[in-house]
Design a protein around this motif. Structure first.
Motif, mmCIF file in Angstrom:
data_model
loop_
_atom_site.group_PDB
_atom_site.id
_atom_site.type_symbol
_atom_site.label_atom_id
_atom_site.label_comp_id
_atom_site.label_asym_id
_atom_site.label_seq_id
_atom_site.Cartn_x
_atom_site.Cartn_y
_atom_site.Cartn_z
ATOM 1 N N TRP A 33 0.910 -1.295 -0.081
ATOM 2 C CA TRP A 33 0.219 -0.118 -0.017
ATOM 3 C C TRP A 33 0.874 1.145 -0.104
ATOM 4 C CZ3 TRP A 33 -5.315 -0.265 0.327
ATOM 5 C CH2 TRP A 33 -6.041 1.030 0.327
ATOM 6 N N ASP A 34 1.640 1.256 0.967
ATOM 7 C CA ASP A 34 2.556 2.618 0.990
ATOM 8 C C ASP A 34 4.014 2.158 0.794
ATOM 9 O OD1 ASP A 34 2.846 0.993 3.190
ATOM 10 O OD2 ASP A 34 2.631 2.294 4.752
ATOM 11 N N HIS A 141 8.881 5.928 13.971
ATOM 12 C CA HIS A 141 9.451 4.484 13.409
ATOM 13 C C HIS A 141 10.428 4.783 12.619
ATOM 14 C CE1 HIS A 141 6.956 5.157 10.240
ATOM 15 N NE2 HIS A 141 7.695 4.201 9.592
ATOM 16 N N ARG A 144 16.468 5.692 13.942
ATOM 17 C CA ARG A 144 16.612 4.551 14.635
ATOM 18 C C ARG A 144 17.401 4.856 15.909
ATOM 19 N NH1 ARG A 144 15.956 -0.357 11.835
ATOM 20 N NH2 ARG A 144 15.434 0.350 9.727
ATOM 21 N N VAL A 196 18.818 7.949 26.256
ATOM 22 C CA VAL A 196 17.459 7.585 26.758
ATOM 23 C C VAL A 196 17.650 6.762 27.871
ATOM 24 C CG1 VAL A 196 15.244 6.371 26.232
ATOM 25 C CG2 VAL A 196 16.111 7.894 24.633
ATOM 26 N N ARG A 197 18.477 5.978 27.818
ATOM 27 C CA ARG A 197 18.958 4.859 29.112
ATOM 28 C C ARG A 197 18.973 5.567 30.292
ATOM 29 N NH1 ARG A 197 22.545 1.770 31.496
ATOM 30 N NH2 ARG A 197 24.430 2.608 30.584
ATOM 31 N N MET A 200 16.484 8.329 31.957
ATOM 32 C CA MET A 200 15.622 7.511 32.461
ATOM 33 C C MET A 200 15.979 6.910 33.766
ATOM 34 S SD MET A 200 13.062 5.699 29.958
ATOM 35 C CE MET A 200 11.572 5.233 31.125
ATOM 36 N N THR B 107 1.433 1.002 13.067
ATOM 37 C CA THR B 107 2.540 1.771 13.572
ATOM 38 C C THR B 107 3.878 1.508 13.307
ATOM 39 O OG1 THR B 107 2.469 0.713 15.753
ATOM 40 C CG2 THR B 107 1.500 2.942 15.680
ATOM 41 N N THR B 108 4.036 0.289 12.833
ATOM 42 C CA THR B 108 5.598 -0.214 12.404
ATOM 43 C C THR B 108 5.574 -0.279 10.974
ATOM 44 O OG1 THR B 108 4.649 -2.436 12.789
ATOM 45 C CG2 THR B 108 5.942 -1.377 14.813
ATOM 46 N N VAL B 109 4.829 -1.263 10.579
ATOM 47 C CA VAL B 109 4.890 -1.567 8.944
ATOM 48 C C VAL B 109 4.271 -1.012 7.892
ATOM 49 C CG1 VAL B 109 5.563 -3.327 7.350
ATOM 50 C CG2 VAL B 109 5.651 -3.897 10.039
ATOM 51 N N PHE B 110 2.835 -1.006 8.069
ATOM 52 C CA PHE B 110 1.798 -0.609 7.345
ATOM 53 C C PHE B 110 1.382 1.058 7.644
ATOM 54 C CE2 PHE B 110 1.492 -5.034 7.005
ATOM 55 C CZ PHE B 110 1.901 -5.170 5.779
ATOM 56 N N THR B 111 2.285 2.040 7.782
ATOM 57 C CA THR B 111 1.844 3.283 8.417
ATOM 58 C C THR B 111 0.706 3.906 7.622
ATOM 59 O OG1 THR B 111 3.885 4.027 7.362
ATOM 60 C CG2 THR B 111 4.103 3.829 9.537
ATOM 61 N N VAL B 239 14.359 1.547 30.209
ATOM 62 C CA VAL B 239 13.602 2.254 28.957
ATOM 63 C C VAL B 239 12.568 1.448 28.364
ATOM 64 C CG1 VAL B 239 14.156 3.105 26.945
ATOM 65 C CG2 VAL B 239 16.030 3.243 28.438
ATOM 66 N N GLU B 241 10.003 0.398 29.686
ATOM 67 C CA GLU B 241 8.530 0.649 30.158
ATOM 68 C C GLU B 241 7.911 1.858 29.157
ATOM 69 O OE1 GLU B 241 9.630 1.383 34.120
ATOM 70 O OE2 GLU B 241 9.111 3.333 34.094
ATOM 71 N N LEU B 242 8.895 2.574 28.624
ATOM 72 C CA LEU B 242 8.498 3.660 27.646
ATOM 73 C C LEU B 242 7.745 3.270 26.385
ATOM 74 C CD1 LEU B 242 9.593 6.733 28.340
ATOM 75 C CD2 LEU B 242 11.251 6.330 26.215
ATOM 76 N N ARG B 252 14.124 -5.084 17.936
ATOM 77 C CA ARG B 252 14.726 -4.049 17.062
ATOM 78 C C ARG B 252 16.335 -3.931 17.496
ATOM 79 N NH1 ARG B 252 11.733 1.422 15.952
ATOM 80 N NH2 ARG B 252 13.568 1.821 14.683
ATOM 81 N N MET B 253 16.449 -4.114 18.694
ATOM 82 C CA MET B 253 17.754 -3.875 19.434
ATOM 83 C C MET B 253 18.859 -4.668 18.875
ATOM 84 S SD MET B 253 17.205 -1.180 21.045
ATOM 85 C CE MET B 253 18.816 -0.739 22.164
ATOM 86 N N GLU B 258 26.893 -5.510 13.466
ATOM 87 C CA GLU B 258 26.329 -4.692 12.298
ATOM 88 C C GLU B 258 25.673 -5.582 10.885
ATOM 89 O OE1 GLU B 258 25.914 -1.190 12.568
ATOM 90 O OE2 GLU B 258 26.819 -1.209 14.503
ATOM 91 N N ARG B 262 18.061 -5.600 12.461
ATOM 92 C CA ARG B 262 16.839 -5.143 11.790
ATOM 93 C C ARG B 262 16.132 -6.714 11.528
ATOM 94 N NH1 ARG B 262 18.981 -0.439 7.959
ATOM 95 N NH2 ARG B 262 20.311 0.483 9.570
ATOM 96 N N GLU B 264 13.349 -7.392 13.320
ATOM 97 C CA GLU B 264 12.297 -7.267 13.960
ATOM 98 C C GLU B 264 10.925 -7.693 13.313
ATOM 99 O OE1 GLU B 264 14.104 -4.536 13.246
ATOM 100 O OE2 GLU B 264 12.945 -2.962 12.367
#
Lengths: 397, 363
Positions: A33-34, A141, A144, A196-197, A200, B107-111, B239, B241-242, B252-253, B258, B262, B264
């Motif tokens: 779609w996108d 999103h 990164r 961020v870590r 927090m 929210t992640t793939v099909f925005t 983090v 809980e954010l 994702r982490m 390297e 990715r 996820e």
């Protein structure tokens, strides 16, 4: 009887084929779609954050790669003007997100942020508080969390505009450079995730590397120098490169670098190469007084000497080890003095307490600045010299 | 239709995927984030308690579904009323899972894909699966659960380089009230939702093995979730809980040299299958329940309208992720407790008061 059966089977076969055909059509004609095709994207490698000249909103700058220019470097024959392999774009808006979207007023292609590697933040923005400025980069999103964060006193565009040295694009060069921080251990590279870590953790102060431009043979080049201290989310001061290494010793993040000092009792200097280091920090609370014990262990080797004496004897080694431990202790103390001055717990003593004595942390966290300033700190450095290089004594002694 | 049978082993697998279901992407008890993997055991204990009560009920009335038990215990009128309540519970459970996965995908793939473009294919597959029957669902579920277990075990090795022990500390820093509240939140969702299986237990071909099968499934699911949570805290630290979808963020982490990064989308796909099974079970159970409620002879024609119903109601029940999060935090513990503990307990009590001939049949 058999004929009817045959007809039935044939009908079933037709039905099956029809379904199969439909399935094929579905698989091969559908698209996303996108979807976003590469030729319609502007791949952003670096981003900069600044205030708009008026002061209210944010100005975001982008370093966008020109993929075609990267593919064929140096093909400028035929008299055509050779373009730089990137394009720098500025865009502004009341929030970062809106500023990024407003970039489409100028860019014919939609900006694609997933590959951006560095985020250069102007100090004025950092002084006012980073949370509103960085929210988008954490929430959205596309960018990164592995983004490198940097501070600069200049307009971030200046950094992108500077010569990238051996690389094509300066953002790439900065990212590569940060990853070899261990050659000096005088920079502390920080990714967005790490920022961020720490933020927090509430009591811990963040540090971000500082970048600026210098003039070199009429060309602008970028240069790393020192570290900014972010207390809460606001920039409060700076550490010089030596103090930065003092911080890295405590964090156990010194994984290389060189250290130079006067040879005890002789005229001249010795430069040692640090191989590995590790640190143990213990925080104890007695009657609401904090006592911190820092133990650092270092292994190093002799890398360079300017004295005419033979430094390779066990006796000299002992002296060098003691002197080196003193120098390292001095670096840590310098960092500690600055941190106390700013009231910023850059070493994460509070985080240590949070993990190991949570009750005490909950009691002291509200007034952590004072407790951190008043903490007694005991530093122990154990330096071991293990290598000489290829020679023993200097050629002339 | 009614001749369909599943084995206790398949029941165990169904319990695992139903429990992992949507919790794995949108966990409850998030305030206790750092200690969630420990609290999980407390919740598992409570969940097993709920399940024990429900299974006692099944033991007293072997071969009967929850709705049939209701009619036996409360009489036709009140029985149907209680059953109607449970129908709503199944609908809400299914819609919740559907809403979570649609939001996650959006929210992640099909925005920019519209909701309907995601919901319609989803519901078509769910209806298709239901029409094939519980045997097919149970059989296809087995490899999916094995894949999930494999994935979670593999994650242990994938995060070795970014796992930090310090992130797990402190182990116990919450006041007791918070521990209890959050453990209750997890006890009702995901463990308590297994009350749904009361509608499916008569289909198990060895009724005497049902209790063991359900318990085994819940314990295994609890251990898997606890392990995953343990890793997620070790990697993300406080983090975590954010994030709205911490497990997604955790994957994702992953970064091995390297090169292996990715990743996820692979776990995402895998969790989607768990969500499918969960939603399918909800729709299937609703159809079985509706048929019994209205004394219909066939279940088959109900799947499609119920699929449409869940499609239409998902966005009505869970209009936004922020309401959904608040619901999980503040409302669901009460709501779940009502359906997973109070109602079965009441039915069990009434059943004992009434006595009757069922007792001899219990083995």
């Amino acid at each position: 009887m058999t004929k009817a059966n045959d007809a039935g089977r044939r009908r079933l076969w037709w039905k099956k084929s029809l379904w199969l055909l439909l399935l094929f059509i579905m698989v091969f004609t559908s698209g996303c779609w996108d979807r976003r095709e590469l030729e319609n994207l502007a791949v952003v490698l670096g981003m900069g954050l600044n205030h708009t000249p008026g002061g209210e909103g944010y100005e975001v700058s982008f370093q966008i790669v020109r993929a075609a220019q990267i593919k064929s470097p140096g093909v400028s024959s035929g008299g055509g003007e050779k373009m730089r392999p990137f394009w720098i774009l500025r865009s502004s808006g009341p929030t970062v997100f809106e500023a990024i979207r407003n970039a489409t007023f100028q860019s014919s292609r939609r900006l694609f942020l997933s590959h951006s590697q560095v985020l250069v933040i102007n100090e004025a923005v950092a002084r006012e508080g980073l949370t509103p400025a960085l929210d988008f980069f954490i929430r959205d999103h596309e960018p990164r969390l592995s983004l490198w964060l940097l501070l600069t006193a200049e307009d971030p565009v200046q950094i992108f505009d500077a010569s990238a040295g051996l690389e094509m694009v300066s953002s790439q060069a900065i990212s590569d450079l940060l990853q070899q921080y261990h050659l000096t251990s005088k920079i502390r590279p920080v990714r967005l995730a790490e920022y961020v870590r720490l933020i927090m953790a509430k009591t811990t102060a963040n540090t971000l590397p500082v970048i600026r431009t210098i003039e070199n043979a009429g060309k602008k080049e970028f240069y790393f120098e020192g570290t900014g201290v972010i207390k809460g989310d606001k920039l409060v001061g700076f550490l010089d490169p030596i103090e930065t290494r003092g911080l890295l010793w405590v964090l156990g993040e010194v994984q290389g670098g060189v250290i130079t000092f006067d040879v005890p009792g002789k005229k001249g200097k010795a430069t040692l190469e640090i191989f590995t280091s590790s640190s143990t920090v213990t925080v104890q609370v007695k009657a609401d007084k904090i006592h911190v014990k820092i133990e650092v262990q270092v292994r190093s080797g002799l890398g360079n000497q300017t004295t005419y004496t033979d430094l390779s004897t066990p006796d000299q080694f002992k002296k060098l080890e003691t002197r080196q431990a003193e120098v390292i202790k001095g670096e840590i103390e310098a960092a500690l003095a600055k941190a106390r001055e700013y009231g910023a717990d850059i070493f994460g003593f509070g985080q240590q307490l949070y993990g190991h004595d949570n009750r005490a942390w909950q009691r002291l966290a509200a007034d952590w600045e004072r407790h951190f300033r008043e903490a007694t700190v005991e530093i122990k450095v154990k330096a071991v010299l293990v290598e000489l290089g290829l020679t023993t004594r200097p050629v002339l002694d | 239709m009614d001749k369909e049978r599943i084995s206790p082993r398949q029941l165990t697998f169904l319990v695992i995927s139903f429990t992992i279901g949507s919790w794995i992407v949108l966990p409850s008890g998030i305030e206790a984030w750092q200690n969630l993997w420990l609290i999980m055991f407390l919740s598992l204990g409570q969940g097993l308690g709920f399940a024990y009560l429900a299974l006692l009920l099944f033991r007293r009335h072997p071969g009967k579904t929850l709705f049939e038990i209701h009619e036996i215990v409360y009489g036709p009128l009140f029985g149907k009323l209680f059953s109607l309540l449970f129908l709503w519970f199944f609908l809400q459970t299914g819609a919740g899972a559907l809403a979570v996965f649609v939001t996650l995908l959006k929210t992640t793939v099909f925005t920019t894909t519209p909701d309907l473009a995601l919901l319609i294919p989803w519901v078509i597959i769910v209806v298709y699966g239901c029409r094939r029957g519980i045997e097919v669902i149970a059989r296809s579920n087995e490899p999916l659960v094995l894949a999930t277990i494999g994935l979670i075990i593999a994650s242990v090795f994938l995060v070795l380089n970014i796992f930090e022990r310090e992130n797990l500390l402190p182990l116990f820093n919450l006041p007791l009230s918070a521990v209890l509240w959050n453990s209750l939140g997890i006890a009702v969702f995901p463990f308590g939702q297994n009350v749904l299986f009361l509608m499916l237990l008569p289909k198990v071909n060895q009724p005497q093995k049902v209790m063991g099968a359900v318990f085994r499934g819940m314990v295994l699911a609890g251990l898997l979730l606890s392990l995953l949570q343990f890793l997620a805290v070790g990697v993300l630290g406080k983090v975590g809980e954010l994030f709205v979808f911490p497990t997604y963020e955790f994957y994702r982490m992953i970064n091995i040299g390297e090169v292996l990064t990715r990743l996820e989308l692979i776990p995402l796909l895998n969790f989607l299958t768990m969500g499918f099974i969960k939603i399918m079970l909800c729709v299937y159970t609703m159809a079985v329940g509706t048929a019994q409620l209205f004394n219909l002879r066939a279940v088959q024609p109900l799947f499609f309208p119920l699929g449409i119903l869940i499609l239409l109601l998902t966005r009505q029940i869970y209009p936004s992720i922020s309401l959904h999060l608040q619901y999980i935090k503040d409302v669901q513990p009460y709501f779940g407790l009502f359906f997973c503990l109070l109602l079965p307990l009441l039915t069990l009590g009434m059943s004992f008061l009434r006595g009757g001939p069922q007792r001899e049949m219990a083995s």
